[in-house]
Design a protein around this motif. Structure first.
Motif, PDB file in Angstrom:
ATOM      1  N   MET A  25      21.040  49.631  67.533  1.00 53.88           N
ATOM      2  CA  MET A  25      21.974  49.015  68.472  1.00 53.88           C
ATOM      3  C   MET A  25      22.902  50.043  69.100  1.00 53.88           C
ATOM      4  SD  MET A  25      24.828  47.204  66.008  1.00 53.88           S
ATOM      5  CE  MET A  25      25.988  46.971  67.338  1.00 53.88           C
ATOM      6  N   LEU A  26      23.520  49.608  70.184  1.00 54.03           N
ATOM      7  CA  LEU A  26      24.540  50.394  70.872  1.00 54.03           C
ATOM      8  C   LEU A  26      25.882  49.725  70.622  1.00 54.03           C
ATOM      9  CD1 LEU A  26      25.440  52.622  72.862  1.00 54.03           C
ATOM     10  CD2 LEU A  26      24.952  51.002  74.723  1.00 54.03           C
ATOM     11  N   LEU A  27      26.814  50.502  70.135  1.00 50.32           N
ATOM     12  CA  LEU A  27      28.171  50.031  69.908  1.00 50.32           C
ATOM     13  C   LEU A  27      29.054  50.612  71.008  1.00 50.32           C
ATOM     14  CD1 LEU A  27      30.371  48.683  68.199  1.00 50.32           C
ATOM     15  CD2 LEU A  27      30.373  50.734  66.753  1.00 50.32           C
ATOM     16  N   VAL A  28      29.606  49.747  71.855  1.00 46.90           N
ATOM     17  CA  VAL A  28      30.479  50.167  72.956  1.00 46.90           C
ATOM     18  C   VAL A  28      31.922  49.928  72.529  1.00 46.90           C
ATOM     19  CG1 VAL A  28      31.114  49.816  75.371  1.00 46.90           C
ATOM     20  CG2 VAL A  28      28.715  49.601  74.673  1.00 46.90           C
ATOM     21  N   LEU A  29      32.688  51.001  72.469  1.00 42.48           N
ATOM     22  CA  LEU A  29      34.092  50.919  72.062  1.00 42.48           C
ATOM     23  C   LEU A  29      34.976  51.186  73.275  1.00 42.48           C
ATOM     24  CD1 LEU A  29      33.828  52.998  68.768  1.00 42.48           C
ATOM     25  CD2 LEU A  29      33.824  50.502  69.013  1.00 42.48           C
ATOM     26  N   ASP A  30      35.567  50.139  73.798  1.00 39.38           N
ATOM     27  CA  ASP A  30      36.428  50.238  74.976  1.00 39.38           C
ATOM     28  C   ASP A  30      37.872  50.386  74.512  1.00 39.38           C
ATOM     29  OD1 ASP A  30      37.555  50.162  77.442  1.00 39.38           O
ATOM     30  OD2 ASP A  30      37.010  48.093  77.884  1.00 39.38           O
ATOM     31  N   GLY A  31      38.435  51.565  74.745  1.00 34.84           N
ATOM     32  CA  GLY A  31      39.801  51.844  74.272  1.00 34.84           C
ATOM     33  C   GLY A  31      39.770  52.627  72.971  1.00 34.84           C
TER      34      GLY A  31
END
Length: 144
Positions: free
Chosen positions: A96-102
């Motif tokens: 999976m891809l984990l997108v961390l915004d901030g």
């Protein structure tokens, strides 16, 4: 339709970097363009990961507990239900891809946990947006 803060060529390079690399961080002075870009990349790459993409908007002082709670409550994600005791062992089996915004809002403890998570989860990729790089191994940084 919103205009992305990169050229088509830059977007292509970033998409390839996320597919092939472990950690990509988009940095820059302004939050909105960073956020827009990583969310768009996550949306475009959903089919590239068997277990999908988890997008998490981080708040100030986001530690391990908040991060795992947010992971467990991502709408539409068929894994990591809220209350999972050992998120790292569960995620170790995922592609999976984990997108961390901030990502600049992560605590040092959460950054250490992400480092350990990357070591335990070979199928995990991280795409982050923040003012500064995450300082994780194998990280590629794109400055807006």
């Amino acid at each position: 339709m919103t205009t992305l803060p990169v050229t088509t060529e830059q977007l292509s390079v970033l998409l390839t970097a996320v597919r092939r690399g472990r950690v990509v961080t988009v940095t820059g002075r302004f939050r909105e363009p960073r956020s827009l870009l990583v969310r768009e990349i996550g949306q475009r790459l959903t089919s590239n990961f068997c277990d999908g993409v988890a997008v998490i908007g981080l708040e100030h002082g986001s530690g391990v507990r908040r991060l795992t709670a947010a992971l467990g409550c991502v709408p539409g994600m068929p894994f990591l239900p809220c209350g999972t005791a050992n998120a790292a062992s569960y995620l170790a089996e995922r592609d999976m891809l984990l997108v961390l915004d901030g990502s600049d809002r992560l605590t040092p403890e959460a950054r250490r946990w992400l480092r350990e998570l990357l070591a335990a989860a070979p199928g995990l990729r991280i795409l982050a947006a923040g003012r500064f790089p995450l300082a994780l191994d194998q990280e590629r940084v794109h400055h807006l």
